[in-house]
Design a protein around this motif. Structure first.
Motif, PDB file in Angstrom:
ATOM      1  N   VAL A   1      41.335  69.271  -0.334  1.00 23.59           N
ATOM      2  CA  VAL A   1      41.046  69.144   1.097  1.00 23.59           C
ATOM      3  C   VAL A   1      41.411  70.425   1.832  1.00 23.59           C
ATOM      4  CG1 VAL A   1      41.684  67.929   3.209  1.00 23.59           C
ATOM      5  CG2 VAL A   1      41.256  66.641   1.104  1.00 23.59           C
ATOM      6  N   VAL A   2      42.589  70.984   1.493  1.00 28.26           N
ATOM      7  CA  VAL A   2      43.011  72.232   2.137  1.00 28.26           C
ATOM      8  C   VAL A   2      42.037  73.362   1.814  1.00 28.26           C
ATOM      9  CG1 VAL A   2      44.815  73.989   2.204  1.00 28.26           C
ATOM     10  CG2 VAL A   2      45.431  71.561   2.203  1.00 28.26           C
ATOM     11  N   ALA A   3      41.624  73.433   0.540  1.00 30.76           N
ATOM     12  CA  ALA A   3      40.672  74.477   0.153  1.00 30.76           C
ATOM     13  C   ALA A   3      39.337  74.298   0.871  1.00 30.76           C
ATOM     14  CB  ALA A   3      40.467  74.456  -1.362  1.00 30.76           C
ATOM     15  N   GLY A   4      38.907  73.040   0.985  1.00 25.50           N
ATOM     16  CA  GLY A   4      37.655  72.789   1.697  1.00 25.50           C
ATOM     17  C   GLY A   4      37.749  73.168   3.162  1.00 25.50           C
ATOM     18  N   ALA A   5      38.907  72.857   3.784  1.00 29.09           N
ATOM     19  CA  ALA A   5      39.092  73.232   5.187  1.00 29.09           C
ATOM     20  C   ALA A   5      39.092  74.746   5.349  1.00 29.09           C
ATOM     21  CB  ALA A   5      40.398  72.638   5.710  1.00 29.09           C
ATOM     22  N   GLY A   6      39.753  75.437   4.407  1.00 31.25           N
ATOM     23  CA  GLY A   6      39.750  76.899   4.470  1.00 31.25           C
ATOM     24  C   GLY A   6      38.359  77.474   4.307  1.00 31.25           C
ATOM     25  N   ALA A   7      37.593  76.884   3.385  1.00 29.30           N
ATOM     26  CA  ALA A   7      36.217  77.348   3.200  1.00 29.30           C
ATOM     27  C   ALA A   7      35.381  77.099   4.451  1.00 29.30           C
ATOM     28  CB  ALA A   7      35.591  76.648   1.997  1.00 29.30           C
ATOM     29  N   LEU A   8      35.638  75.963   5.105  1.00 29.05           N
ATOM     30  CA  LEU A   8      34.907  75.654   6.329  1.00 29.05           C
ATOM     31  C   LEU A   8      35.237  76.656   7.431  1.00 29.05           C
ATOM     32  CD1 LEU A   8      32.999  73.693   7.750  1.00 29.05           C
ATOM     33  CD2 LEU A   8      34.992  72.323   8.390  1.00 29.05           C
ATOM     34  N   VAL A   9      36.528  76.987   7.560  1.00 28.30           N
ATOM     35  CA  VAL A   9      36.930  77.983   8.555  1.00 28.30           C
ATOM     36  C   VAL A   9      36.287  79.337   8.245  1.00 28.30           C
ATOM     37  CG1 VAL A   9      38.888  79.277   9.476  1.00 28.30           C
ATOM     38  CG2 VAL A   9      39.087  76.813   9.119  1.00 28.30           C
ATOM     39  N   ALA A  10      36.319  79.718   6.964  1.00 28.68           N
ATOM     40  CA  ALA A  10      35.714  80.996   6.576  1.00 28.68           C
ATOM     41  C   ALA A  10      34.221  81.014   6.871  1.00 28.68           C
ATOM     42  CB  ALA A  10      35.965  81.257   5.089  1.00 28.68           C
ATOM     43  N   LEU A  11      33.562  79.874   6.646  1.00 20.09           N
ATOM     44  CA  LEU A  11      32.130  79.792   6.917  1.00 20.09           C
ATOM     45  C   LEU A  11      31.840  79.954   8.403  1.00 20.09           C
ATOM     46  CD1 LEU A  11      29.282  79.229   5.830  1.00 20.09           C
ATOM     47  CD2 LEU A  11      29.721  76.787   6.176  1.00 20.09           C
ATOM     48  N   VAL A  12      32.637  79.281   9.245  1.00 21.63           N
ATOM     49  CA  VAL A  12      32.433  79.385  10.690  1.00 21.63           C
ATOM     50  C   VAL A  12      32.689  80.812  11.169  1.00 21.63           C
ATOM     51  CG1 VAL A  12      33.300  78.627  12.933  1.00 21.63           C
ATOM     52  CG2 VAL A  12      32.926  76.954  11.117  1.00 21.63           C
ATOM     53  N   VAL A  13      33.769  81.421  10.674  1.00 23.28           N
ATOM     54  CA  VAL A  13      34.090  82.790  11.080  1.00 23.28           C
ATOM     55  C   VAL A  13      33.006  83.763  10.619  1.00 23.28           C
ATOM     56  CG1 VAL A  13      35.734  84.677  10.772  1.00 23.28           C
ATOM     57  CG2 VAL A  13      36.567  82.354  11.167  1.00 23.28           C
ATOM     58  N   ALA A  14      32.520  83.573   9.387  1.00 28.50           N
ATOM     59  CA  ALA A  14      31.462  84.451   8.879  1.00 28.50           C
ATOM     60  C   ALA A  14      30.185  84.298   9.696  1.00 28.50           C
ATOM     61  CB  ALA A  14      31.193  84.140   7.408  1.00 28.50           C
ATOM     62  N   TYR A  15      29.877  83.045  10.057  1.00 29.07           N
ATOM     63  CA  TYR A  15      28.686  82.816  10.877  1.00 29.07           C
ATOM     64  C   TYR A  15      28.824  83.490  12.243  1.00 29.07           C
ATOM     65  CZ  TYR A  15      25.516  80.347  14.025  1.00 29.07           C
ATOM     66  OH  TYR A  15      24.581  80.051  14.980  1.00 29.07           O
ATOM     67  N   ARG A  16      30.009  83.354  12.836  1.00 31.85           N
ATOM     68  CA  ARG A  16      30.229  83.976  14.141  1.00 31.85           C
ATOM     69  C   ARG A  16      30.159  85.497  14.032  1.00 31.85           C
ATOM     70  NH1 ARG A  16      32.208  82.939  19.148  1.00 31.85           N
ATOM     71  NH2 ARG A  16      33.375  84.608  20.154  1.00 31.85           N
ATOM     72  N   ARG A  17      30.734  86.049  12.961  1.00 33.37           N
ATOM     73  CA  ARG A  17      30.681  87.500  12.785  1.00 33.37           C
ATOM     74  C   ARG A  17      29.232  87.971  12.642  1.00 33.37           C
ATOM     75  NH1 ARG A  17      33.596  87.832   8.555  1.00 33.37           N
ATOM     76  NH2 ARG A  17      35.582  88.190   9.637  1.00 33.37           N
ATOM     77  N   GLN A  18      28.442  87.193  11.917  1.00 28.48           N
ATOM     78  CA  GLN A  18      27.033  87.553  11.764  1.00 28.48           C
ATOM     79  C   GLN A  18      26.317  87.539  13.107  1.00 28.48           C
ATOM     80  OE1 GLN A  18      24.838  84.982   9.171  1.00 28.48           O
ATOM     81  NE2 GLN A  18      22.878  85.988   9.565  1.00 28.48           N
ATOM     82  N   ARG A  19      26.586  86.510  13.918  1.00 30.10           N
ATOM     83  CA  ARG A  19      25.951  86.443  15.226  1.00 30.10           C
ATOM     84  C   ARG A  19      26.398  87.594  16.124  1.00 30.10           C
ATOM     85  NH1 ARG A  19      23.579  81.915  17.069  1.00 30.10           N
ATOM     86  NH2 ARG A  19      22.920  83.387  18.668  1.00 30.10           N
ATOM     87  N   VAL A  20      27.689  87.942  16.040  1.00 28.53           N
ATOM     88  CA  VAL A  20      28.187  89.072  16.833  1.00 28.53           C
ATOM     89  C   VAL A  20      27.515  90.365  16.387  1.00 28.53           C
ATOM     90  CG1 VAL A  20      30.218  90.482  17.324  1.00 28.53           C
ATOM     91  CG2 VAL A  20      30.385  87.991  17.411  1.00 28.53           C
ATOM     92  N   ASP A  21      27.368  90.541  15.071  1.00 32.44           N
ATOM     93  CA  ASP A  21      26.695  91.739  14.563  1.00 32.44           C
ATOM     94  C   ASP A  21      25.238  91.780  15.010  1.00 32.44           C
ATOM     95  OD1 ASP A  21      29.025  92.495  13.337  1.00 32.44           O
ATOM     96  OD2 ASP A  21      28.466  91.721  11.351  1.00 32.44           O
ATOM     97  N   GLU A  22      24.580  90.625  14.981  1.00 32.72           N
ATOM     98  CA  GLU A  22      23.190  90.576  15.427  1.00 32.72           C
ATOM     99  C   GLU A  22      23.079  90.912  16.911  1.00 32.72           C
ATOM    100  OE1 GLU A  22      21.897  86.692  14.443  1.00 32.72           O
ATOM    101  OE2 GLU A  22      21.607  87.117  12.303  1.00 32.72           O
ATOM    102  N   ALA A  23      24.018  90.368  17.709  1.00 29.57           N
ATOM    103  CA  ALA A  23      23.999  90.673  19.140  1.00 29.57           C
ATOM    104  C   ALA A  23      24.258  92.155  19.382  1.00 29.57           C
ATOM    105  CB  ALA A  23      25.041  89.821  19.870  1.00 29.57           C
ATOM    106  N   GLY A  24      25.181  92.735  18.606  1.00 35.01           N
ATOM    107  CA  GLY A  24      25.449  94.166  18.742  1.00 35.01           C
ATOM    108  C   GLY A  24      24.248  95.007  18.356  1.00 35.01           C
ATOM    109  N   ALA A  25      23.568  94.607  17.276  1.00 31.85           N
ATOM    110  CA  ALA A  25      22.369  95.341  16.863  1.00 31.85           C
ATOM    111  C   ALA A  25      21.274  95.235  17.918  1.00 31.85           C
ATOM    112  CB  ALA A  25      21.869  94.800  15.522  1.00 31.85           C
ATOM    113  N   HIS A  26      21.166  94.054  18.533  1.00 32.29           N
ATOM    114  CA  HIS A  26      20.162  93.879  19.587  1.00 32.29           C
ATOM    115  C   HIS A  26      20.491  94.744  20.795  1.00 32.29           C
ATOM    116  CE1 HIS A  26      18.108  91.883  22.973  1.00 32.29           C
ATOM    117  NE2 HIS A  26      17.175  91.608  22.075  1.00 32.29           N
ATOM    118  N   ARG A  27      21.775  94.817  21.157  1.00 36.73           N
ATOM    119  CA  ARG A  27      22.162  95.671  22.283  1.00 36.73           C
ATOM    120  C   ARG A  27      21.879  97.136  21.986  1.00 36.73           C
ATOM    121  NH1 ARG A  27      26.592  92.089  22.535  1.00 36.73           N
ATOM    122  NH2 ARG A  27      27.865  93.539  21.307  1.00 36.73           N
ATOM    123  N   GLU A  28      22.137  97.557  20.755  1.00 39.28           N
ATOM    124  CA  GLU A  28      21.872  98.946  20.386  1.00 39.28           C
ATOM    125  C   GLU A  28      20.372  99.235  20.416  1.00 39.28           C
ATOM    126  OE1 GLU A  28      22.551 102.874  19.203  1.00 39.28           O
ATOM    127  OE2 GLU A  28      23.838 101.332  20.082  1.00 39.28           O
TER     128      GLU A  28
END
Length: 263
Positions: A73-100
């Motif tokens: 359960v702990v590993a699954g929760a950690g994977a879920l957090v990592a997935l959310v953070v990775a998704y957010r980082r991707q969206r931030v990178d996409e927004a930055g690329a769009h601004r550039e």
């Protein structure tokens, strides 16, 4: 035109908007709990499980299984957090690329508009092609629409008729011919881009086209051009009927758009 442009801008804002990390994690955990509960309930129903024996003792094997389950359960929760953070980082990178991309587009746009305001016809022609290229490469529809609006605005500038071939007006005649070349190039590019199927590269179908008050002083080829979507206005425009518009088939469109054919 204002309404559709606002809707495009609002759509772009919605696409680039990011949820706060807390909200994203909370919703992700809630979704995970709901899914896990649904799977557990489904297994209970499928296995026809009646009740849990509360008198059973907790032996070492069961305890070890519970420990493994806890770690899972702990590993699954950690994977879920990592997935959310990775998704957010991707969206931030996409927004930055769009601004550039938007910043680079704005710089090129300013340079192209400066060329369009030059006294040299050759430089103005370069500005026209630069704006058309920017419209093709625009990172979103609102920036593409801005380029098209500038080209239309150039066509809406006060029209000066040909003074004729009188040697006394030779300079004005040459100026008229040079400006006519620029205007016809814009109209030709409009026809080229609106005859491309919607959704394909370099197609302007779906964009607004405001040719209000424009004078078409020559043969313009709009054969195959489609103005079925977007707001198109020829209100007060005068001139020859563009090639590709038969008077009979184009009459309803001409009435709606306000075009006044002279011949």
């Amino acid at each position: 035109m204002t309404v559709s442009r606002k809707s495009r801008s609002a759509q772009n804002d919605r696409e680039s908007r990011l949820w706060k990390v807390g909200w994203a994690l909370g919703l992700a955990f809630a979704a995970a709990v709901v899914v896990a509960g649904g799977i557990f309930y489904g297994l209970v129903v499928l296995l026809d499980f009646k009740e849990i024996d509360s008198t059973a003792k907790l032996d070492a094997k069961t305890l070890f299984d519970l420990v493994k389950l806890s770690f899972g359960v702990v590993a699954g929760a950690g994977a879920l957090v990592a997935l959310v953070v990775a998704y957010r980082r991707q969206r931030v990178d996409e927004a930055g690329a769009h601004r550039e991309a938007t910043r680079l587009h704005t710089e090129r746009f300013s340079q192209a508009v400066d060329k369009l305001g030059s006294d040299s016809p050759a430089v103005r022609l370069g500005g026209v092609h630069a704006l058309a290229g920017l419209a093709d490469d625009a990172p979103d529809d609102s920036l593409r629409q801005t380029c098209i609006d500038v080209l239309c605005a150039y066509l809406q500038l006060p029209f000066t008729s040909d003074p004729g071939g009188d040697p006394a007006h030779q300079e004005e005649h040459h100026r008229y011919l040079a400006n006519r070349k620029v205007r016809h190039t814009i109209l030709r590019l409009i026809g080229d881009h609106y005859r491309r199927p919607k959704g394909t590269p370099r197609s302007w179908q779906g964009c607004d086209l405001d040719l209000t008050g424009v004078t078409i002083d020559g043969d313009i080829d709009f054969t195959g051009a489609v103005f079925s979507s977007g707001q198109v206005s020829f209100n007060g425009a005068v001139g020859r009927l563009p090639m590709g518009f038969s008077l009979l088939s184009a009459l309803p469109f001409l009435r709606r758009s306000g075009f006044l054919p002279l011949g």
